[in-house]
Every structure is written in C-alpha cells, then in structure tokens.
Scaffold this active site. Structure first.
Site, PDB file in Angstrom:
ATOM      1  N   ARG A   1       3.741  -2.533 -21.406  1.00 37.12           N
ATOM      2  CA  ARG A   1       3.686  -1.485 -22.221  1.00 37.12           C
ATOM      3  C   ARG A   1       3.301  -1.899 -23.655  1.00 37.12           C
ATOM      4  O   ARG A   1       3.578  -3.125 -24.075  1.00 37.12           O
ATOM      5  CB  ARG A   1       5.007  -0.773 -22.657  1.00 37.12           C
ATOM      6  CG  ARG A   1       4.812   0.535 -23.585  1.00 37.12           C
ATOM      7  CD  ARG A   1       4.246   1.613 -23.021  1.00 37.12           C
ATOM      8  NE  ARG A   1       4.443   2.872 -23.735  1.00 37.12           N
ATOM      9  CZ  ARG A   1       3.526   3.971 -23.700  1.00 37.12           C
ATOM     10  NH1 ARG A   1       2.562   4.063 -23.265  1.00 37.12           N
ATOM     11  NH2 ARG A   1       3.835   5.114 -24.341  1.00 37.12           N
TER      12      ARG A   1
ATOM     13  N   THR B   1      -4.019   8.720 -18.582  1.00 43.01           N
ATOM     14  CA  THR B   1      -3.591   7.770 -17.680  1.00 43.01           C
ATOM     15  C   THR B   1      -3.877   7.568 -16.415  1.00 43.01           C
ATOM     16  O   THR B   1      -4.585   8.581 -15.933  1.00 43.01           O
ATOM     17  CB  THR B   1      -2.099   7.913 -17.931  1.00 43.01           C
ATOM     18  OG1 THR B   1      -1.589   8.109 -19.168  1.00 43.01           O
ATOM     19  CG2 THR B   1      -0.922   7.051 -16.952  1.00 43.01           C
TER      20      THR B   1
ATOM     21  N   ASN C   1      -3.682   6.018 -23.415  1.00 39.22           N
ATOM     22  CA  ASN C   1      -3.074   7.108 -23.713  1.00 39.22           C
ATOM     23  C   ASN C   1      -3.939   8.315 -23.309  1.00 39.22           C
ATOM     24  O   ASN C   1      -3.976   8.784 -22.232  1.00 39.22           O
ATOM     25  CB  ASN C   1      -2.641   7.157 -25.227  1.00 39.22           C
ATOM     26  CG  ASN C   1      -1.504   8.263 -25.708  1.00 39.22           C
ATOM     27  OD1 ASN C   1      -0.809   8.718 -24.829  1.00 39.22           O
ATOM     28  ND2 ASN C   1      -1.559   8.565 -26.894  1.00 39.22           N
TER      29      ASN C   1
ATOM     30  N   SER D   1       5.877   8.467 -20.630  1.00 40.71           N
ATOM     31  CA  SER D   1       6.458   9.289 -19.339  1.00 40.71           C
ATOM     32  C   SER D   1       5.980   8.737 -18.073  1.00 40.71           C
ATOM     33  O   SER D   1       6.203   9.496 -16.889  1.00 40.71           O
ATOM     34  CB  SER D   1       5.887  10.775 -19.601  1.00 40.71           C
ATOM     35  OG  SER D   1       6.204  11.472 -20.745  1.00 40.71           O
TER      36      SER D   1
ATOM     37  N   GLY E   1      -0.975  12.158 -16.413  1.00 40.25           N
ATOM     38  CA  GLY E   1      -0.802  13.304 -16.890  1.00 40.25           C
ATOM     39  C   GLY E   1       0.224  13.558 -18.052  1.00 40.25           C
ATOM     40  O   GLY E   1       0.520  14.697 -18.435  1.00 40.25           O
TER      41      GLY E   1
END
Length: 614
Positions: free
Chosen positions: A150, A426, A446, A498, A518
């Site tokens: 990340r 994504t 993003n 998420s 999503g």
C-alpha cells in the site's frame, strides 16, 4: 472492428515474443464448456421428469434421448482448465499471464507479469505509480501470506494538510493535485513477491509489458469512455496529454495507445530492479515532478519505502476457512464480520436475492460499515480491535439488533463495542497454477487514472491515494466513506483501504480465489461472491452474473443493480429500506477449484476482462 482485432493480435504477438524463446509448445486453451453437471442453486431442486399423459407411451430410447438433452442445470458457464488459470480485467494482460504459466512459471511469476502488463493495458487502474495488496497461498508449505504494498503518506504530511485557514476541506486537493500522491508501493511489492515466491527473473516476466507499451494497442470502447469521462482532470497535465490525447482530444476507440516512456521505465526496472524506481533514474524524475510542491513526495520518501508481510485476517464460514487481507485493509475484517452475522441464517433456504436474504445482508453491512468508520486504520499507528471485530460472539451481539421486518435507519446505528471481545478505480486479478499455488492481487491508483499526473519522462501515472485518509472527521471521501481519528493523515502512515483479495480454503487448500475493484463496494461484492458460491452453490460465472446490492451505513441507502424483481424491491421498501437503483458494482475475477479442475470467470460488468486457462 476487424482492424482493431488485427491490431490487438499484432500487439499481443510482439509482447509475448520475449517469452516464447524459452517457452514450451503451445497448448490448447481452455474452453468455456463445463463438464461438471453437479452445480446448481441450492434454492432450485431438479424436478423429476413429468409423467406421460394417460394412454401415451414412450420407448426407453426416447426417454434416454430426452435425458441426454436435459442434463445441465447451469445457465452461465465458466472457463474450465486443469493446468493453470488467470482471470484479469484486460485480455492482453491475461494472455501475458497464461503464457508465463505455459512456460513453466508459477502463479507468482504470472501475477507479477500481469501486474506490469495491466499498468500498460489498463492504465486507469493497473499501475506502477500506485499500490495494493497480494494474498499468496504457497502450496508446498501450505502457508498463506498477506503482502502489503500500500502507498504511504510522505514524511511531510500532516493531519490538517487538506484544510484551509477556516478548517474546511479544500475541494480537490486530496484528489487532483501533487499533494494527492502517496509514495507508490507497486514496484517494490511485485519485486518482493517474485524474490520470495517466484521462479523466473524479473526482466523476463515484465518483458512482455515493455513490448506491449512500445508497440501499442488499440483503445477499447471501455477505455475510450473512461478517458472521455476523465478529460477535465487529465487535460490539466501536458505530460499526460502527450500520451493519452490525440488532436487535442482524449484517444478514441480504435486509436493506438503507445507508451514509449513507460516501456523504457519497465525495461529499466527489469535491468536494475525496484532500485531504479525508488533510488535511480525513475525516482529522480518522480521527485522532479513533485519537488515544486512543498510537503509532497520527495526522493527520501521513495528511498525509504518498505513493503510489509502480514498475517492474513482469517475466519470460518460453514466449514470453510476464509483467508483475506488484514488492516490497513478494512476489507478482510469486515468480510469476516459480515459472514459471521450471516452464518446462523438459513440463506440457502431463503434463496439468492430474495427479500429476506437481502434484508439481513443489508442490515449486517450497515453494522460493519459503522464499525469501519470508527476502528480501522494503519495497524502500525493505531490499535485495532481486530480479534473483537472478527469474533463470532461480537457478530452474534450485533445480529441480535437486526429486526427481521424493519430496516434500521443509518442514524440510529453507532459504531459497536468490539473491545470486550478482544481476548476503492482499482483492479483485481486471480491466478492459480498446476501445483496449487494461488495468488489474489488487488491494486490501484485510487480513482480512475489516480491524480491524472504523469511524472514527465517516465510514462508513469501517479496515484491519488491520499484521498483514502480522513481529511477531516465526518467529511466523506470520493467513495462516500466517512472516517475518524484512526484514519487521520500522518507522516509515513498507510491510508485505510477497502481492497479485499480473498481466498476460501477447505482442508488447507484453496477452493476459491477472488476479489474486485469498486472502492467502498469491494467488501460487499466479495461478500456476495463468497455467499453465492457457498450458500447457493453457484459456479463463478453464475456468481458474477447475479445482481448485487450494497449498503455502507452512510449514505443511508440500499444501493441495487438492475435485475432484481419488482416484487423483491417492493418487499424491501415495505421493510423501510431506501432502495436506490444505480450503476453496476464490482468487477470480480474469480477462480474456483473443485474435482481436479479450475473454473474461472471474468465479471461481465467489464467487457474487456478475460479468464484464460490451459
């Protein structure tokens, strides 16, 4: 259309040429015909053959012929293979991954090749300038690892960096400026995975991506629409227009997308490894792009970036083991939390997308997303009550608050108290090889094309991942998600995500590998894929083709796709749900393993996706 197909074939041939020199002979590609006839919805039981009318007889041969005609309950059929399978959002990338598997590469080799190929062929989400998560199942050891690559906040980032002098959020600063960019992790993550679990050299697995970028490929209808949609943002940046524009306008369907600078960057990474991106020539160019903006990403930020191997978040559901991404992903914890709330319910009896099933699913989603807003963040910065959130006892206490006949308003739901039990565009892709190794990757810029900024001379689009922090408690981000102190901006912190790359295991072996893009809807998309598979015995094609729903606590609406029956919608409204018909949600890439075969499917919501196997 014929011209576009010819150009696609030409681009692909060149991209794969670099692999074919040491590859094995071509093998037959899997077809989409399933030999398995046992899969059917749990809510549907095959009816016995109708009795013949009085006085009418039928010979044994006629009966056998009729039975041979009516033998398959499946409506949607997955792709079937036995030696290896890849499922991605872009056919060109799937071809790259399949070629690597055919040449003897393992699932991780193919996953890294796909990761670089998607940066070329799916530029709105595939990336080198973003970050993400990878779930790896090592068949030899049985070990499952969650790899966190990340993005992180720059060293100069501060809690209030997106607020003006009056304390209000500055519109767009966390989305479409150089301050939106987090330190990218993709290149470091891919190299780490290959060194840890792969078998091929980096230069070899990423060569097809470089060739594809160099040669170019025709823009699809899907990509052309997204380029047009992002015209205002991307049009601000000359280096971006130089790649994605033609004659003063975004590229159109059929135009060739050629990315020479990106090809050179990929080759440099192949020669020098991730060091080229974080310390070498590419790092210098990224730092030069952001240098005029005090507080943005610096050369020191790039140099100091580190990937993290984490223990997966795990749970159980109806005898299966759920292995998924831990924080800083909220996806894994809340996937397990919602499944825990649903497990005591007779979903198979209620049936897929019945009003009762959807009511309980929506109420469980609300409760989980309320907790997300309060407790989830970077585990290196905040204490997350993970054991409590994923506890079946805590889930039971939440489930007791669900009324079977009345939907609770979002305002009446506050984050729960998991501590007593403490004892977003994504893209996703899935890969399985013949040895049983499995990889699930979700990575991102993003929003579509991230910040829209290309670092001049690199061809690399930079993310706008900083928007995933809470710029201010109570102010929603691009996906409507609200966060608090746990996800506040801080130097070197990873923003909450998420993304939910997930595996379902039985007896220690993967039976389902899945995930989806999503934004906020990733968690609920993966949830419904798991439930459709386990509770309703759907194959991957059926699970992906079933209409989806989503509730994230705030805004207080039950979002649905088209395809639910008016009767079901009326029953949901009668229970008090604020039903809102909106755009489609998620684009799953799923591989199921059963009976010695692999069954895969790319979500029909993205026509560019493709599952391939051999």
């Amino acid at each position: 259309m014929q011209l576009r197909h010819t150009l696609l074939a030409s681009s692909l041939a060149l991209a794969l040429a670099s692999l074919s020199a040491c590859g094995s002979s071509p093998q037959q590609q899997a077809t989409a015909t399933s030999p398995d006839t046992t899969v059917q919805s749990a809510a549907v039981v095959a009816a016995p053959a109708p009795a013949a009318a009085p006085g009418v007889t039928q010979s044994a041969a006629a009966q056998a012929a009729g039975a041979a005609y009516d033998f398959d309950m499946d409506v949607f059929h997955p792709v079937v293979a036995r030696n290896g399978m890849v499922a991605t959002e872009q056919e060109l990338a799937s071809q790259v991954g399949l070629s690597i598997l055919k040449q003897g590469g393992n699932a991780v080799d193919a996953a890294v090749g796909i990761g670089f190929a998607l940066a070329v062929a799916l530029p709105n989400a595939g990336n080198l300038g973003g970050g993400g998560f990878m779930m790896v199942h090592d068949a030899k050891t049985g070990k499952n690892v969650a790899l966190d690559f990340r993005e992180i906040a720059p060293q100069a980032a501060t809690r209030d960096m997106y607020l003006d002098a009056q304390g209000n959020v500055v519109n767009g600063k966390s989305l479409y400026t150089h301050y939106a960019v987090g330190v990218p992790g993709t290149v470091a993550g891919m190299e780490h995975a290959l060194k840890s679990w792969g078998t091929m050299p980096l230069a070899k697995v990423i060569a097809p991506a470089a060739a594809l970028a160099d040669k170019g490929f025709p823009v699809s209808e899907t990509l052309a629409k997204i380029l047009q949609q992002e015209k205002k943002n991307m049009g601000q940046w000359p280096a971006t227009r130089a790649i994605f524009w033609k004659n003063g306008e975004p590229l159109k369907a059929g135009d060739m997308l050629v990315q020479k600078d990106l090809a050179q960057s990929i080759r440099l990474i192949g020669q020098q490894g991730a060091k080229a991106f974080y310390q070498g020539a590419i790092a210098q160019k990224i730092a030069a792009e952001t240098q005029p903006h005090a507080g943005a990403v610096t050369l020191a930020d790039l140099r100091d970036y580190k990937v993290v191997e984490r223990a997966p978040t795990t749970g159980t559901y109806r005898g299966y083991n759920i292995v998924t991404m831990p924080p800083p992903s909220s996806g894994g914890p809340h996937l397990v939390q919602i499944l825990n709330m649903l497990e005591p319910l007779p979903l198979a009896q209620w049936g897929p997308n019945s009003a009762q099933t959807l009511h309980y699913m929506a109420e469980s989603m609300k409760l989980a997303y309320a907790d997300r807003s309060e407790y989830l963040g970077d585990p290196d910065f905040v204490k997350i009550p993970l054991k409590g959130l994923t506890s079946k006892s805590y889930a039971a206490s939440l489930a007791k608050t669900i009324d079977p006949n009345v939907a609770r308003s979002g305002k009446s739901i506050k984050p729960g108290q998991p501590q007593p039990y403490e004892s977003d565009q994504t893209t996703h892709y899935s890969v399985v090889d013949k040895a049983g190794n499995a990889v699930a990757v979700t990575y991102t810029l993003n929003t579509n094309f991230g910040s829209g900024i290309v670092a001049k001379g690199t061809g690399i689009l930079l993310n706008n991942e900083m928007d995933d922090f809470s710029a201010k408690p109570g102010v929603a981000n691009a996906y409507g998600l609200v966060g608090g102190d746990a996800n506040a901006v801080a130097a070197k912190k990873r923003p909450l995500s998420s993304m939910t790359p997930t595996m379902v295991l039985k007896d220690g072996k993967p039976v389902l590998v899945t995930g989806s893009p999503g934004g906020a809807r990733i968690i609920t998309t993966v949830l419904q894929t798991v439930v459709n598979t386990i509770d309703f015995n759907m194959n991957p094609a059926e699970a992906a083709s079933t209409p989806r729903v989503h509730h994230q606590w705030t805004p207080d609406e039950l979002r649905i796709e088209k395809g639910l029956s008016p009767d079901t919608i009326a029953l949901l409204k009668a229970k008090g749900h604020n039903v809102a018909l909106k755009a489609s949600m998620g684009r799953t890439q799923t591989i199921q393993l059963r009976g010695g075969a692999m069954y895969g499917y790319s979500d029909p919501r993205n026509p560019d996706g493709k599952t391939l196997g051999y």
